[in-house]
Design an enzyme around this catalytic site. Structure first.
Site, PDB file in Angstrom:
ATOM      1  N   TYR A  33       7.214  -1.127   4.366  1.00 17.79           N
ATOM      2  CA  TYR A  33       5.954  -1.751   4.764  1.00 17.79           C
ATOM      3  C   TYR A  33       4.894  -1.577   3.684  1.00 17.79           C
ATOM      4  O   TYR A  33       5.078  -0.805   2.736  1.00 17.79           O
ATOM      5  CB  TYR A  33       5.473  -1.189   6.111  1.00 17.79           C
ATOM      6  N   ARG A  52       4.668  -2.706  -5.453  1.00 13.53           N
ATOM      7  CA  ARG A  52       5.311  -1.565  -4.778  1.00 13.53           C
ATOM      8  C   ARG A  52       6.294  -2.041  -3.697  1.00 13.53           C
ATOM      9  O   ARG A  52       7.352  -1.444  -3.508  1.00 13.53           O
ATOM     10  CB  ARG A  52       4.272  -0.622  -4.168  1.00 13.53           C
ATOM     11  N   ARG A 101      24.756  -3.593  16.631  1.00 16.85           N
ATOM     12  CA  ARG A 101      24.364  -2.336  16.002  1.00 16.85           C
ATOM     13  C   ARG A 101      25.533  -1.788  15.197  1.00 16.85           C
ATOM     14  O   ARG A 101      26.642  -1.687  15.711  1.00 16.85           O
ATOM     15  CB  ARG A 101      23.956  -1.304  17.061  1.00 16.85           C
ATOM     16  N   LYS A 150       8.316   3.258   0.522  1.00 21.12           N
ATOM     17  CA  LYS A 150       7.396   3.180   1.672  1.00 21.12           C
ATOM     18  C   LYS A 150       8.136   2.667   2.907  1.00 21.12           C
ATOM     19  O   LYS A 150       7.989   1.507   3.309  1.00 21.12           O
ATOM     20  CB  LYS A 150       6.195   2.301   1.315  1.00 21.12           C
ATOM     21  N   GLU A 182       1.460  15.792   0.194  1.00 24.18           N
ATOM     22  CA  GLU A 182       0.433  14.773   0.420  1.00 24.18           C
ATOM     23  C   GLU A 182      -0.030  14.844   1.866  1.00 24.18           C
ATOM     24  O   GLU A 182       0.476  15.652   2.652  1.00 24.18           O
ATOM     25  CB  GLU A 182       0.982  13.375   0.095  1.00 24.18           C
ATOM     26  N   LEU A 206       4.440   9.411  -1.925  1.00 28.07           N
ATOM     27  CA  LEU A 206       4.275   7.972  -2.103  1.00 28.07           C
ATOM     28  C   LEU A 206       3.394   7.724  -3.331  1.00 28.07           C
ATOM     29  O   LEU A 206       2.404   8.427  -3.540  1.00 28.07           O
ATOM     30  CB  LEU A 206       3.618   7.355  -0.858  1.00 28.07           C
TER      31      LEU A 206
HETATM   32  N1  PDD Z   1      -0.478   4.952   4.133  1.00 29.08           N
HETATM   33  N2  PDD Z   1       0.992   8.784   1.131  1.00 29.08           N
HETATM   34  C1  PDD Z   1       1.482   8.361   2.310  1.00 29.08           C
HETATM   35  C2  PDD Z   1       2.506   9.199   3.008  1.00 29.08           C
HETATM   36  C3  PDD Z   1       1.002   7.169   2.892  1.00 29.08           C
HETATM   37  O1  PDD Z   1       1.505   6.743   4.069  1.00 29.08           O
HETATM   38  C4  PDD Z   1       0.006   6.418   2.216  1.00 29.08           C
HETATM   39  C5  PDD Z   1      -0.517   5.124   2.751  1.00 29.08           C
HETATM   40  C6  PDD Z   1      -0.484   6.910   0.985  1.00 29.08           C
HETATM   41  C7  PDD Z   1      -1.525   6.193   0.194  1.00 29.08           C
HETATM   42  O2  PDD Z   1      -1.011   5.017  -0.405  1.00 29.08           O
HETATM   43  P1  PDD Z   1      -1.943   3.745  -0.703  1.00 29.08           P
HETATM   44  O3  PDD Z   1      -3.067   4.237  -1.536  1.00 29.08           O
HETATM   45  O4  PDD Z   1      -1.066   2.820  -1.419  1.00 29.08           O
HETATM   46  O5  PDD Z   1      -2.414   3.232   0.643  1.00 29.08           O
HETATM   47  C8  PDD Z   1       0.047   8.094   0.469  1.00 29.08           C
HETATM   48  C9  PDD Z   1      -0.885   3.690   4.726  1.00 29.08           C
HETATM   49  C10 PDD Z   1      -2.311   3.365   4.486  1.00 29.08           C
HETATM   50  C11 PDD Z   1      -0.496   3.683   6.202  1.00 29.08           C
HETATM   51  O6  PDD Z   1       0.591   4.135   6.474  1.00 29.08           O
HETATM   52  O7  PDD Z   1      -1.256   3.177   7.039  1.00 29.08           O
END
Ligand code: PDD
Length: 286
Positions: A33, A52, A101, A150, A182, A206
């Protein structure tokens, strides 16, 4: 208001959008996503998110559902028809379904599923939460080892947010082998003696699109940056801290595991970076 959403080539009212119960995104979390923010009705860093997305798909050997230009058109159309001034666009691509499945991937000609929807968030840029700063707790990082992709495996990050909520905090930072990886949905930073410290890119975190932009802007503003591991004890002793994400931009952190940072209000570097990021992002928005 009923949103218009996008599902596999069609724009539909959210109440009429459907996907198969055999979809591998639903059964196996076999899906990736992106979340892209919208400010002033325009997309922030669409290019970064598109690049990405392609990387996530490639790493999982998943087909691209459409071209980058088509993706841009879909984003823009959803912003327009849903009348989004400030908010988010959520995009998900799954490996689709071949009607049953099975752990084994379906044949290569199985069509990926693509879903996009908007989230209207008036006041996203001017958020009261950012003015106050966030309180975080630390939790063990027990996610899988490819956090650079992601994927929609968000159960543990959701549990982390619930643990934070139960502790009276706003979010959680995850710890592996003693070092901060993170936040549950953001990248983590501390500031000590004016220097911004953040974990280097690897499979452990990420590769945040906001992280990349913020580090570039910090460098342009002659701020000192060190990409290295840091412990939660070092974080608790920092002068300030913050997180970055597409949904909250630069979010100051004012408390870690109950320890107040500085005077308990957002730090100067975090505040300055939030300002610069919002200004520059708006200028470059498409
Ligand atoms: N989340 N690390 C993780 C685990 C994340 O899920 C996200 C983003 C980030 C930051 O990435 P970016 O700057 O590209 O948004 C770092 C999104 C916003 C979400 O899951 O809603």
């Amino acid at each position: 208001m009923t949103r218009t959403v996008y599902v596999n080539g069609e724009y539909l009212p959210e109440t009429e959008a459907t996907i198969s119960i055999f979809d591998r995104g639903f059964l196996m979390a076999d899906a990736v996503y992106e979340v892209t923010s919208v400010l002033g009705g325009k997309l922030i860093d669409f290019e970064g998110h598109a690049v990405r997305l392609k990387r996530s798909l490639d790493e999982l050997d998943m087909a691209e559902p459409c071209t980058k230009d088509e993706l841009l058109d879909i984003h823009r159309k959803l912003v327009e028809v849903n009348d989004i001034d400030e908010g988010l666009i959520y995009l998900q691509v799954t490996r689709g379904s071949d009607g049953d499945r099975d752990f084994v991937f379906p044949s290569a000609d199985t069509k990926p599923t693509i879903v996009l929807f908007t989230q209207n968030k008036p006041g996203l840029a001017d958020s009261p939460a950012a003015q106050k700063g966030a309180k975080v707790i630390s939790i063990e990082d027990i996610r899988w080892g490819r956090r650079d992709i992601k994927t929609v495996q968000l159960l543990y990050p959701s549990m982390g947010k619930m643990m934070a909520k139960a502790a009276g905090a706003d979010d959680a930072w995850m710890i592996e082998d003693g070092y901060v990886t993170e936040g549950t949905s953001n990248n983590a930073y501390i500031v000590k003696y004016g220097k911004i410290i953040t974990r280097p890119l690897s499979n452990d975190i990420l590769h945040g699109i906001t992280r990349k932009a913020v580090l570039r802007l910090a460098e342009e503003a002659q701020m000192e940056i060190e990409e290295r591991l840091f412990t939660i004890d070092e974080a608790k002793d920092a002068d300030e801290a913050f997180t970055t994400s597409a949904s909250a931009f630069v979010m100051p952190v004012v408390e870690i595991d109950g320890a107040q940072l500085g005077n308990g209000t957002p730090g100067t570097i975090a505040k300055r970076l939030r300002e610069i990021y919002l200004d520059e992002s708006l200028k470059a928005a498409i």
